[in-house]
Design an enzyme around this catalytic site. Structure first.
Site, PDB file in Angstrom:
ATOM      1  N   ASN A  35       0.857  -1.138  -0.111  1.00  0.00           N
ATOM      2  CA  ASN A  35      -0.028   0.080  -0.115  1.00  0.00           C
ATOM      3  C   ASN A  35       0.858   1.305   0.160  1.00  0.00           C
ATOM      4  OD1 ASN A  35      -2.533   1.697   0.594  1.00  0.00           O
ATOM      5  ND2 ASN A  35      -1.323   2.003   2.428  1.00  0.00           N
TER       6      ASN A  35
ATOM      7  N   ARG B  49      -8.307   5.592   0.852  1.00  0.00           N
ATOM      8  CA  ARG B  49      -7.688   4.775  -0.314  1.00  0.00           C
ATOM      9  C   ARG B  49      -6.750   5.724  -1.079  1.00  0.00           C
ATOM     10  NH1 ARG B  49     -12.879   1.193  -1.924  1.00  0.00           N
ATOM     11  NH2 ARG B  49     -12.295  -0.645  -0.382  1.00  0.00           N
TER      12      ARG B  49
ATOM     13  N   ARG C 171      -0.204 -12.456   3.548  1.00  0.00           N
ATOM     14  CA  ARG C 171      -1.044 -11.857   4.353  1.00  0.00           C
ATOM     15  C   ARG C 171      -0.774 -10.382   3.640  1.00  0.00           C
ATOM     16  NH1 ARG C 171      -0.112  -7.133   7.863  1.00  0.00           N
ATOM     17  NH2 ARG C 171      -1.643  -6.755   9.185  1.00  0.00           N
TER      18      ARG C 171
ATOM     19  N   ASP D 229      -0.953  -6.399   3.919  1.00  0.00           N
ATOM     20  CA  ASP D 229      -1.041  -5.281   4.798  1.00  0.00           C
ATOM     21  C   ASP D 229      -1.951  -4.165   4.489  1.00  0.00           C
ATOM     22  OD1 ASP D 229      -0.185  -4.218   7.413  1.00  0.00           O
ATOM     23  OD2 ASP D 229       0.742  -2.449   5.961  1.00  0.00           O
TER      24      ASP D 229
ATOM     25  N   HIS E 213      -6.873   0.319   2.637  1.00  0.00           N
ATOM     26  CA  HIS E 213      -6.346   1.526   2.000  1.00  0.00           C
ATOM     27  C   HIS E 213      -6.058   1.371   0.579  1.00  0.00           C
ATOM     28  CE1 HIS E 213      -6.536   2.990   6.053  1.00  0.00           C
ATOM     29  NE2 HIS E 213      -5.910   1.861   6.430  1.00  0.00           N
TER      30      HIS E 213
ATOM     31  N   GLU F 295      -5.675  -8.039   5.301  1.00  0.00           N
ATOM     32  CA  GLU F 295      -5.841  -7.193   6.293  1.00  0.00           C
ATOM     33  C   GLU F 295      -6.779  -6.344   6.148  1.00  0.00           C
ATOM     34  OE1 GLU F 295      -4.015  -4.292   9.857  1.00  0.00           O
ATOM     35  OE2 GLU F 295      -3.413  -4.151   7.687  1.00  0.00           O
TER      36      GLU F 295
END
Ligand SMILES: *[C@@H]1O[C@H](CO)[C@@H](O)[C@H](O)[C@H]1NC(C)=O
Ligand SMILES: *[C@@H]1O[C@H](CO)[C@@H](O)[C@H](O)[C@H]1NC(C)=O
Length: 515
Positions: free
Chosen positions: A117, A175, A212, A214, A218, A250
């Site tokens: 992200n 976002r 996973r 993160d 966002h 997540e």
């Protein structure tokens, strides 16, 4: 019409594949070895995880990251990438490959914590203070090892005055703006999609089983899909041909915000944060909650569909007051309740289960906030992470908690493997905090969280015999080091559990039966 259906089925098959953790040998749980060094994880796969039925490990982010050293290195530096060189506080690329190979060779999967992200914070400075010494300049948004430059970030799209997310009610802010000042990558751009996919593909080719991911709240799900669609299939040296990487995202969704977990279901599984928050309230008996309310636990509580959920009692964020769930979250600091909550989670069929394995820190709570929530893993004075020493009694030393080695938790991980695929069955409760349930004819759990003793005869669903309670002890050869339970020909057994017991619960299963 037929054509449409065919395409729909094909798409469904493709996306559903990213929901399978590809665990081997009937193993069902993942353990997060938070901040462990690659060399220690490799050894742990061989000496402990494989022999005790753990299916996989979630590792800390392996990418090159910022180094913060005032006054000591925090755990969150791993969540501030400066590039995708595989060179982190846990070790270098060679050690990472060695770990992946050795864990795969004993049937334990590796899942990478992927931070795509954002890069480091806007105040991350300039220079070589990174885990491999590579140069970066956060002020100029210059990350030459990728490379990323100012045009690869979202700042033009963000409409808040500060450039940060100011309201979680505004989807565009969440976002397109910076999460707590972290430089927000423009995943809509071809270059950023290509670089993040290259990073993930390098790891897939090295042999990891999935990610996973993160901070998914966002990122726009469409951008994520564009990245994930470029992912290679898993390495056929260890996985069946055509296997898609396991994706678990997540997304913190406790309700009440416009962005919801369900937007991400098509891409993979999602972390169900409601699970640990509600379970914490139940075992603490806060707000009038009782264990007997667990009768319809899972989707019946408004959680996401079973085949989309990754569940956990606590994670590396909320065990220190970050993230979601607040003070209700139970952790190793409340070990008696923690073991009970873990037993409930591992015995219950809902979700893919993740076990947390933590390090101890100097917790100092003032007005409900932990002043030391930033503290990094046990480390030497030069800042490098300490190895995990194993004591003669199998516990870990040097501040590593190793919840996954606690007998009660490890034996419930085995319980979950033994009862895998069996239905939730033989529920009993006393309308208060004494409950019991089984999994078909393979396992049975009884818990007493009331302030008085439990003394009751229950239908376990198990075949007649003498069983070893795997909470108070272990079955060794044909001997039991803990309490024993006699199940009669009618499947019924008498249980007595003192409310003062160190662990006020008992569990028996097909493989804890004594001959
Ligand atoms: C830090 O100190 C430890 C313990 O003395 C040592 O093993 C390690 O090599 C040192 N690391 C660095 C990067 O200097
Ligand atoms: C369960 O709780 C009730 C009160 O709700 C109590 O009277 C009873 O003794 C408890 N135990 C059993 C086995 O019912």
């Amino acid at each position: 019409m037929k054509m449409k259906l065919l395409i729909f089925v094909a798409l469904l098959g493709l996306s559903l594949a990213q929901h399978s953790p590809h665990t081997k040998h009937g193993r069902t749980s993942i353990v997060h070895l938070f901040e462990w060094r690659w060399a220690d994880i490799a050894a742990e796969c061989e000496r402990y995880l494989a022999p005790n039925g753990y299916g996989g490990v979630q590792i800390s982010p392996p990418n090159e990251h910022i180094v913060v050293s005032s006054p000591w290195r925090p755990w969150w530096e791993r969540y501030q990438p400066i590039g995708y060189n595989l060179c982190s506080r846990s070790g270098n690329e060679q050690e990472l490959q060695d770990m992946i190979t050795r864990c795969n060779n004993v049937g334990v999967n590796i899942y990478v914590d992927a931070v795509i992200n954002h890069m480091c914070g806007s105040g991350g400075g300039e220079g070589h203070h990174s885990s491999c010494g590579s140069y970066f300049n956060a002020h100029k948004k210059d990350f030459p090892t990728v490379p990323y430059s100012a045009m690869d970030f979202n700042d033009g799209k963000c409409k808040t005055g500060s450039g940060n997310i100011e309201s979680y009610n505004d989807i565009n802010q969440v976002r397109d703006c910076r999460l707590v000042s972290l430089l927000d990558l423009a995943l809509e751009k071809e270059h950023v999609r290509a670089k993040t996919a290259d990073y993930m593909n390098k790891l897939i080719d090295m042999g990891v089983a999935g990610f996973r991911v993160d901070a998914c709240k966002h990122m726009w799900p469409g951008d994520m899909k564009a990245v994930f669609d470029r992912m290679h299939n898993l390495n056929t040296h260890w996985f069946a041909g055509g296997s898609r990487p396991f994706i678990f995202q997540e997304v913190i969704d406790l309700g009440g915000e416009p962005i919801q977990s369900r937007e991400y279901f098509g891409l993979g599984r999602v972390t169900e944060f409601k699970y640990g928050a509600r379970l914490g309230n139940i075992v603490r008996k806060w707000n009038g909650e009782k264990l007997s309310y667990l009768k319809n636990w899972g989707e019946g509580w408004g959680f996401m569909p079973n085949d989309k959920a990754v569940v956990f009692v606590d994670n590396h964020d909320n065990q220190r007051g970050h993230g979601a769930g607040g003070a209700a979250i139970v952790t190793f600091w409340d070990s008696r309740l923690y073991k009970m909550a873990m037993a409930l989670m591992l015995a219950h069929p809902y979700g893919v289960t993740r076990v947390m394995s933590s390090f101890r820190w100097d917790r100092r709570i003032v007005n409900g906030k932990d002043q030391n929530d930033w503290m990094g893993p046990p480390s030497f004075s030069n800042g490098s992470t300490k190895p995990v020493p194993i004591n003669p009694d199998t516990t870990c030393g040097d501040g590593w908690v190793c919840e996954h080695r606690w007998r009660q938790i490890r034996n419930m991980v085995i319980f979950r493997n033994v009862v895998n695929g069996q239905p939730f069955s033989n529920w009993w409760d006393n309308q208060s905090n004494q409950i019991a349930f089984g999994r078909g004819n393979q396992g049975f759990l009884v818990i007493n969280n009331d302030d008085w003793n439990l003394d009751v005869t229950l239908n376990t669903g198990l075949p007649a015999g003498t069983y070893c309670d795997v909470i108070s002890g272990d079955k060794n050869e044909n001997r039991c080091t803990g309490k024993q339970v006699q199940v009669g020909g009618d499947g019924r057994a008498h249980f007595q559990i003192s409310n003062m017991a160190e662990d006020p619960f008992m569990a028996i299963h097909a493989e804890s039966k004594l001959c």
